[in-house]
Design an enzyme around this catalytic site. Structure first.
Site, PDB file in Angstrom:
ATOM      1  N   HIS A 165       0.816  -1.215   0.000  1.00 51.14           N
ATOM      2  CA  HIS A 165       0.000   0.000   0.000  1.00 51.14           C
ATOM      3  C   HIS A 165       0.849   1.266   0.000  1.00 51.14           C
ATOM      4  O   HIS A 165       0.320   2.371  -0.139  1.00 51.14           O
ATOM      5  CB  HIS A 165      -0.968   0.013   1.197  1.00 51.14           C
ATOM      6  CG  HIS A 165      -0.303   0.181   2.534  1.00 51.14           C
ATOM      7  ND1 HIS A 165       0.008  -0.888   3.360  1.00 51.14           N
ATOM      8  CD2 HIS A 165       0.093   1.295   3.209  1.00 51.14           C
ATOM      9  CE1 HIS A 165       0.564  -0.430   4.464  1.00 51.14           C
ATOM     10  NE2 HIS A 165       0.630   0.893   4.397  1.00 51.14           N
ATOM     11  N   ASP A 223      -0.551  -7.413   0.637  1.00 48.11           N
ATOM     12  CA  ASP A 223       0.049  -6.131   0.994  1.00 48.11           C
ATOM     13  C   ASP A 223       1.568  -6.271   0.989  1.00 48.11           C
ATOM     14  O   ASP A 223       2.217  -6.267   2.027  1.00 48.11           O
ATOM     15  CB  ASP A 223      -0.438  -5.648   2.359  1.00 48.11           C
ATOM     16  CG  ASP A 223      -0.113  -4.171   2.593  1.00 48.11           C
ATOM     17  OD1 ASP A 223       0.400  -3.523   1.645  1.00 48.11           O
ATOM     18  OD2 ASP A 223      -0.372  -3.672   3.709  1.00 48.11           O
ATOM     19  N   GLY A 253       3.626   5.616   9.430  1.00 47.41           N
ATOM     20  CA  GLY A 253       5.017   5.700   8.999  1.00 47.41           C
ATOM     21  C   GLY A 253       5.763   4.398   9.220  1.00 47.41           C
ATOM     22  O   GLY A 253       6.826   4.171   8.635  1.00 47.41           O
ATOM     23  N   SER A 271       4.571   1.476   8.346  1.00 48.93           N
ATOM     24  CA  SER A 271       4.215   0.533   7.287  1.00 48.93           C
ATOM     25  C   SER A 271       5.441   0.071   6.509  1.00 48.93           C
ATOM     26  O   SER A 271       6.303   0.877   6.152  1.00 48.93           O
ATOM     27  CB  SER A 271       3.230   1.175   6.304  1.00 48.93           C
ATOM     28  OG  SER A 271       1.914   1.096   6.789  1.00 48.93           O
ATOM     29  N   SER A 310       1.912  -4.149   7.894  1.00 48.27           N
ATOM     30  CA  SER A 310       0.811  -3.738   7.024  1.00 48.27           C
ATOM     31  C   SER A 310      -0.037  -2.661   7.684  1.00 48.27           C
ATOM     32  O   SER A 310      -0.126  -1.542   7.212  1.00 48.27           O
ATOM     33  CB  SER A 310      -0.057  -4.946   6.663  1.00 48.27           C
ATOM     34  OG  SER A 310      -1.217  -4.542   5.958  1.00 48.27           O
TER      35      SER A 310
END
Length: 398
Positions: A232, A260, A340, A342, A357
């Site tokens: 993402h 993801d 942040g 991720s 994720s």
């Protein structure tokens, strides 16, 4: 001269899965017996001193207790494949029990108990097989989930499929209708969660690890020629810049929702190093493989916002209902995360687990976080072979 990517990333480690096995370290499936697993534990330290310190802080353990837990978890990870094989068609799932320090395997027939115990695992008799529960979850995966339903997964210890509903939406008509359909599909229990899940990408913040457009994310694990991260965070072809604004590379592949995960090429003077970065909080940790930790095992996460935090594996193969769409086969943990983080890395002992994720909550009040398992990413993009090539050529070093 560009700084190496690991200096401003989350956990950055080359996954030498096949190559480490050839160098005398166990691969994800190398240990088949408790005796083999015990030798593995004694031959290599379970984690860096810094990671042990983080576990002491987050779990309230002494150093010796943290070492003992990591050793027990490594043994459980090593025997779970053999225990599943011993259970055969009666297999109902497995999990690590911190109170006993061992792996528990559920079976639907007492005839398999002795064979499972022979692997070193404890045994529990249950009603439903893992195959039956997986089929129920797969059926629920076909339903359109309203926003008030956050996720669902198979819980081997409960021997049921758990559907998680956001507490504030439990009386919503659409949520009730979904729950009724789920219960009609098979053995289902409903639990409440505090908040709806969301991804952990963030708007641009100066000085943090990598950017694509106005999104900031964290590097996951380095692979030969690049790194893996969350899907993402960017679409295939999107450019990626580093903490100093200079170009790093491009997204070579990306999938979200449904999955993801993504991988990014590294060039333009940037390079990768085969270490796990401790952010000054813990010392660096070398990754020796990517064996999947069982439910109940300890797991730690690092990201560019909240840095190091530890918790437990709560569920595997969970479907997460983000606002952008469902993502399947995720692992849920009790580790906190923030925007942040991720794409950042999850590690259990010395084994890579996945990339961050999303989740709910934060690292002040607590919460839960999901990660995309690392082995699926490596297999999807053929990155295991590239990692092995990295070990042979030494491309992970300066």
């Amino acid at each position: 001269m560009r700084r190496i990517t690991a200096l401003r990333t989350a956990l950055s480690a080359v996954l030498l899965v096949g190559a480490w096995a050839g160098a005398g370290f166990p691969s994800a499936s190398a240990a088949d017996t408790p005796a083999t697993a015990s030798r593995t534990v004694s031959d290599a330290p379970p984690a860096s001193a810094g990671l042990l310190t983080a576990m002491q802080k987050d779990f309230g353990l002494t150093e010796s207790q943290a070492r003992a837990r990591l050793s027990a978890e490594k043994t459980a990870t090593a025997i779970q494949g053999k225990a599943k094989h011993a259970a055969g068609a009666t297999y109902g799932g497995s999990w690590f029990d911190p109170s006993t320090g061992g792996l528990t395997v559920a079976v639907t027939s007492g005839k398999r108990k002795a064979a499972v115990r022979a692997t070193g695992a404890a045994v529990r008799l249950v009603t439903h097989t893992a195959r039956r529960l997986d089929a129920v979850k797969a059926r629920i995966d076909t339903f359109d989930a309203p926003a008030g339903v956050s996720s669902w997964h198979v819980d081997p210890e409960a021997n049921k499929v758990v559907v998680n509903v956001v507490a504030s939406a439990q009386n919503d008509n659409d949520v009730r209708a979904f729950v009724e359909r789920a219960r009609a599909a098979g053995p289902v229990v409903v639990e409440q969660t505090a908040q709806a899940p969301q991804t952990f990408a963030a708007g641009t913040v100066g000085g943090d690890p990598y950017y694509t457009g106005n999104v900031r994310c964290s590097i996951g694990f380095s692979v030969y020629g690049g790194f893996v991260t969350a899907g993402h965070c960017g679409q295939a072809g999107a450019g990626v810049s580093g903490w100093d604004g200079s170009a790093i590379g491009n997204f070579q592949g990306s999938s979200f929702p449904g999955d993801d995960y993504a991988w990014v090429s590294v060039g333009n003077g940037w390079w990768t190093v085969p270490v796990v970065l401790g952010w000054g909080t813990v010392s660096d940790q070398l990754v020796r493989g990517s064996a999947e930790a069982p439910i109940g095992a300890s797991i730690c996460r690092s990201g560019s916002t909240s840095h190091w935090h530890c918790g437990n594996v709560l569920a595997t193969n969970e479907t997460v209902n983000y606002s952008q769409g469902a993502v399947y086969q995720m692992t849920k943990t009790s580790v906190c995360a923030e925007p942040g983080d991720s794409g950042g890395s999850f590690i259990s002992g010395d084994q890579a687990q996945g990339v961050t994720s999303g989740g709910w909550g934060n690292c002040s009040s607590g919460g839960e976080t999901w990660h995309q398992p690392i082995n699926e990413i490596l297999n999807r993009y053929g990155l295991v072979r590239q990692c092995e090539a990295s070990a042979r050529t030494g491309s992970g070093s300066r």
